[in-house]
Design an enzyme around this catalytic site. Structure first.
Site, PDB file in Angstrom:
ATOM      1  N   CYS A  77      76.236  92.390  24.129  1.00 38.24           N
ATOM      2  CA  CYS A  77      77.674  92.965  24.488  1.00 38.24           C
ATOM      3  C   CYS A  77      77.853  94.438  22.779  1.00 38.24           C
ATOM      4  CB  CYS A  77      78.707  92.457  23.063  1.00 38.24           C
ATOM      5  SG  CYS A  77      80.220  93.903  23.219  1.00 38.24           S
ATOM      6  N   CYS A  83      83.278  93.480  16.817  1.00 39.76           N
ATOM      7  CA  CYS A  83      84.778  92.823  16.748  1.00 39.76           C
ATOM      8  C   CYS A  83      84.363  91.274  16.765  1.00 39.76           C
ATOM      9  CB  CYS A  83      84.403  92.854  18.588  1.00 39.76           C
ATOM     10  SG  CYS A  83      85.101  91.596  19.610  1.00 39.76           S
ATOM     11  N   CYS A  86      84.480  86.882  19.623  1.00 43.61           N
ATOM     12  CA  CYS A  86      82.576  86.592  19.963  1.00 43.61           C
ATOM     13  C   CYS A  86      82.015  86.174  18.916  1.00 43.61           C
ATOM     14  CB  CYS A  86      81.549  87.195  20.700  1.00 43.61           C
ATOM     15  SG  CYS A  86      82.296  87.217  23.017  1.00 43.61           S
ATOM     16  N   CYS A 164      84.771  94.990  28.152  1.00 41.70           N
ATOM     17  CA  CYS A 164      83.925  93.930  27.806  1.00 41.70           C
ATOM     18  C   CYS A 164      83.715  92.260  27.928  1.00 41.70           C
ATOM     19  CB  CYS A 164      85.853  92.900  26.818  1.00 41.70           C
ATOM     20  SG  CYS A 164      85.698  90.977  26.270  1.00 41.70           S
ATOM     21  N   GLN A 288      94.902  78.367  31.484  1.00 45.92           N
ATOM     22  CA  GLN A 288      94.400  77.922  30.602  1.00 45.92           C
ATOM     23  C   GLN A 288      92.965  79.668  31.577  1.00 45.92           C
ATOM     24  OE1 GLN A 288      92.581  75.773  29.116  1.00 45.92           O
ATOM     25  NE2 GLN A 288      94.273  74.358  29.582  1.00 45.92           N
ATOM     26  N   TYR A 317     102.698  67.137  27.591  1.00 47.87           N
ATOM     27  CA  TYR A 317     101.809  68.752  26.673  1.00 47.87           C
ATOM     28  C   TYR A 317     101.633  69.583  27.567  1.00 47.87           C
ATOM     29  CZ  TYR A 317     101.282  66.768  21.866  1.00 47.87           C
ATOM     30  OH  TYR A 317     101.580  66.254  20.447  1.00 47.87           O
ATOM     31  N   GLU A 338     107.212  69.381  27.956  1.00 51.16           N
ATOM     32  CA  GLU A 338     106.473  70.529  26.883  1.00 51.16           C
ATOM     33  C   GLU A 338     107.263  70.998  26.372  1.00 51.16           C
ATOM     34  OE1 GLU A 338     103.688  72.344  27.020  1.00 51.16           O
ATOM     35  OE2 GLU A 338     104.771  74.249  26.033  1.00 51.16           O
ATOM     36  N   CYS A 413      91.205  71.131  22.587  1.00 48.94           N
ATOM     37  CA  CYS A 413      90.577  72.195  22.375  1.00 48.94           C
ATOM     38  C   CYS A 413      90.066  72.575  20.827  1.00 48.94           C
ATOM     39  CB  CYS A 413      91.613  73.031  22.542  1.00 48.94           C
ATOM     40  SG  CYS A 413      93.158  73.146  21.365  1.00 48.94           S
TER      41      CYS A 413
HETATM   42  N1  SAH Z   1      97.621  70.676  29.568  1.00 51.81           N
HETATM   43  C1  SAH Z   1      97.831  72.399  29.369  1.00 51.81           C
HETATM   44  C2  SAH Z   1      98.545  73.256  28.778  1.00 51.81           C
HETATM   45  C3  SAH Z   1      97.572  72.786  27.517  1.00 51.81           C
HETATM   46  S1  SAH Z   1      97.848  73.480  26.208  1.00 51.81           S
HETATM   47  C4  SAH Z   1      97.028  73.459  30.044  1.00 51.81           C
HETATM   48  O1  SAH Z   1      95.874  72.442  30.244  1.00 51.81           O
HETATM   49  O2  SAH Z   1      97.241  74.228  30.852  1.00 51.81           O
HETATM   50  C5  SAH Z   1      98.604  72.806  24.868  1.00 51.81           C
HETATM   51  C6  SAH Z   1     100.615  72.977  25.009  1.00 51.81           C
HETATM   52  O3  SAH Z   1     101.597  72.669  24.883  1.00 51.81           O
HETATM   53  C7  SAH Z   1     101.071  74.572  24.968  1.00 51.81           C
HETATM   54  O4  SAH Z   1     101.655  74.514  27.149  1.00 51.81           O
HETATM   55  C8  SAH Z   1     102.467  74.128  24.506  1.00 51.81           C
HETATM   56  O5  SAH Z   1     103.012  75.267  24.180  1.00 51.81           O
HETATM   57  C9  SAH Z   1     102.205  72.441  24.124  1.00 51.81           C
HETATM   58  N2  SAH Z   1     103.332  72.366  22.874  1.00 51.81           N
HETATM   59  C10 SAH Z   1     103.041  72.620  21.690  1.00 51.81           C
HETATM   60  N3  SAH Z   1     103.763  71.681  21.083  1.00 51.81           N
HETATM   61  C11 SAH Z   1     104.103  70.675  21.952  1.00 51.81           C
HETATM   62  C12 SAH Z   1     104.914  69.471  20.973  1.00 51.81           C
HETATM   63  N4  SAH Z   1     105.629  69.431  19.739  1.00 51.81           N
HETATM   64  N5  SAH Z   1     105.099  68.776  22.572  1.00 51.81           N
HETATM   65  C13 SAH Z   1     105.065  69.411  24.007  1.00 51.81           C
HETATM   66  N6  SAH Z   1     104.337  70.061  23.845  1.00 51.81           N
HETATM   67  C14 SAH Z   1     104.028  70.926  23.056  1.00 51.81           C
END
Ligand code: SAH
Length: 456
Positions: A77, A83, A86, A164, A288, A317, A338, A413
């Site tokens: 790049c 930047c 990355c 990019c 994602q 989540y 969520e 993550c």
């Molecule tokens: N499993 C999903 C999202 C993962 S990202 C996927 O793979 O697409 C993590 C998620 O947790 C986000 O959507 C965020 O809004 C949510 N989040 C953050 N804190 C939280 C909490 N205390 N309870 C429930 N969800 C939460």
């Protein structure tokens, strides 16, 4: 008396680079004192100048690279050095995967005190470029010119970005078109310091399988001059365009989007597929960013869950229900939770869209909703968590220990918080069977991992 073995402006004839930090700096130890050095790779030796010291660590600059890593490459790049997007383009992909695998393993030992768990080799991409389905580009002024690009490393100075190479080509094209239109109509970019101006960010999302495009213009106030012309320009030029949205963010904040979204043209959603599950994605939903690797990640989570069709599953989540629906094909019943209300609206819609009747979603913090479910007699055989970087709330981990699901599948993550939480679960009656890192973010230091835990 100080125990810091070096001082500012010292030259060190030869240091050995042991490791990389999470932001891609090399780490060398001088009598145990860590020195962080940009643009070096593990295994390299270099002559460095100390540029800064603090009590616990210092920073160095390379004067001369003595021995180069076989994984060193010319970063492809042109704006890589400026930047902040990355961090490891100067390392070939094989080296990146090795480094990320080692990082996960090290963190498990250091933070999780887990010595003997198998950490499998990182699952990488065949082509680790142009993988991102979403561009979120800040707009600003630099030397009297409207620029759109990325924040420079460790600052809020915007680097203008012609393209990019980790971004879907379509997203690049659309960002350029928007930039051209903003210039043509003289629409003012937002000035962070003065909290003035109009356009803050341009967001573009392209469906990996469908090619459907969504553009979101984020502005400081509800006023967007030349709105019709902007829409017209895009509609004429962007193939696959399905949605143009206008989001208003009037706060002084680093958060990109505000509460209010108006649809300027087209649909409220674009659609995409992960495997054969179809998802509606709205402007503010989390989705994602690497769709190809998301499939790899979810397949692994599904494999770890080992469903037979009789299980009750909780997906904590759950975002817009991506993992929930992936699992629902093989489970008796899935409960998703969520915290973002819009995401749950999307999740319910996505369940309906795919004809699932065995899933239920609830809005709220996982650490409150799951204990309430437990009190109501809901017990999971398999519990999946996919928390944000800070990891799981302690209250949730406590509830898992009480609820005693046979399996916990932990999608993470952030290896550091994964290790911390695994330690807690291990002390609470689980053991970690295996960990599979997945490279969702090539060229960056980020690494995703799925862990399987089973009750002792
Ligand atoms: N499993 C999903 C999202 C993962 S990202 C996927 O793979 O697409 C993590 C998620 O947790 C986000 O959507 C965020 O809004 C949510 N989040 C953050 N804190 C939280 C909490 N205390 N309870 C429930 N969800 C939460």
């Amino acid at each position: 008396m100080s125990t810091i073995p070096v001082k500012k402006n010292d030259y060190i004839e030869e240091v050995y680079i042991e490791d990389l930090t999470h932001d891609g700096n090399g780490v060398a130890k001088i009598d145990g004192y860590p020195l962080f050095i940009p643009d070096v790779l593990p295994g390299e030796t270099a002559k460095v100048k100390v540029v800064k010291t603090t009590k616990k660590f210092g920073f160095g600059r390379v004067m001369d690279r003595l021995e180069e890593s076989p994984h060193r490459q010319e970063p492809p790049c042109p704006i890589y050095s400026e930047c902040g997007g990355c961090q490891i383009q100067h390392m070939d992909y094989e080296g990146q995967l090795k480094s990320k695998g080692k990082h996960v393993k090290d963190v498990m030992e250091r933070i999780g005190k887990i010595q003997d768990v198998p950490v499998h080799p990182v699952l990488g991409m065949d082509d680790p470029w142009r993988y991102r389905n979403k561009a979120q580009v800040p707009v600003g002024m630099r030397q009297g010119e409207l620029v759109a690009g990325f924040f420079a490393k460790g600052s809020h100075e915007i680097v203008d970005m012609p393209y990019c190479i980790i971004q879907h080509k379509k997203n690049d094209e659309v960002v350029q078109l928007v930039k051209d239109s903003l210039k043509k109509y003289g629409i003012q970019p937002y000035d962070e310091e003065k909290h003035q101006g109009v356009v803050r960010h341009v967001m573009v999302r392209t469906g990996h399988k469908t090619g459907e495009v969504m553009v979101v213009l984020v502005t400081k106030s509800a006023k967007l001059p030349f709105k019709e012309q902007l829409v017209e320009d895009l509609v004429h030029q962007v193939e696959g365009l399905k949605s143009i949205a206008h989001n208003i963010n009037s706060k002084r904040t680093n958060v990109i989007m505000g509460e209010e979204t108006r649809i300027l043209w087209g649909e409220r959603y674009i659609y995409d597929y992960i495997g054969d599950v179809r998802f509606a994605i709205s402007p503010r939903s989390f989705y994602q960013v690497n769709p190809e690797q998301t499939k790899v990640l979810y397949d692994k989570a599904l494999e770890f869950a080992g469903l037979t069709g009789n299980e009750t599953v909780i997906d904590a989540y759950c975002g817009i229900g991506t993992i929930s629906l992936f699992l629902a094909e093989r489970a008796k019943h899935v409960y998703g939770v969520e915290i973002v209300p819009e995401a749950i609206v999307d999740a319910k819609r996505n369940a309906e869209l795919n004809g699932f009747t065995n899933v239920e979603f609830e809005v709220g913090p996982a650490e409150d909703v799951i204990p309430a479910w437990y009190d109501r007699g809901i017990k999971a055989d398999v519990l999946v968590v996919d928390p944000p970087r800070k990891g799981c709330d302690e209250k949730l981990l406590d509830t898992i220990e009480k609820m005693k699901p046979e399996k916990v599948v932990y999608v993470s993550c952030n290896p550091a918080t994964l290790a911390r939480d695994l330690k807690v679960l291990q002390e609470g009656g689980y053991y970690t069977v295996e960990i599979q890192p997945v490279d969702m973010f090539p060229q960056t230091m980020h690494v995703e991992a799925v862990a399987l835990l089973v009750r002792k």
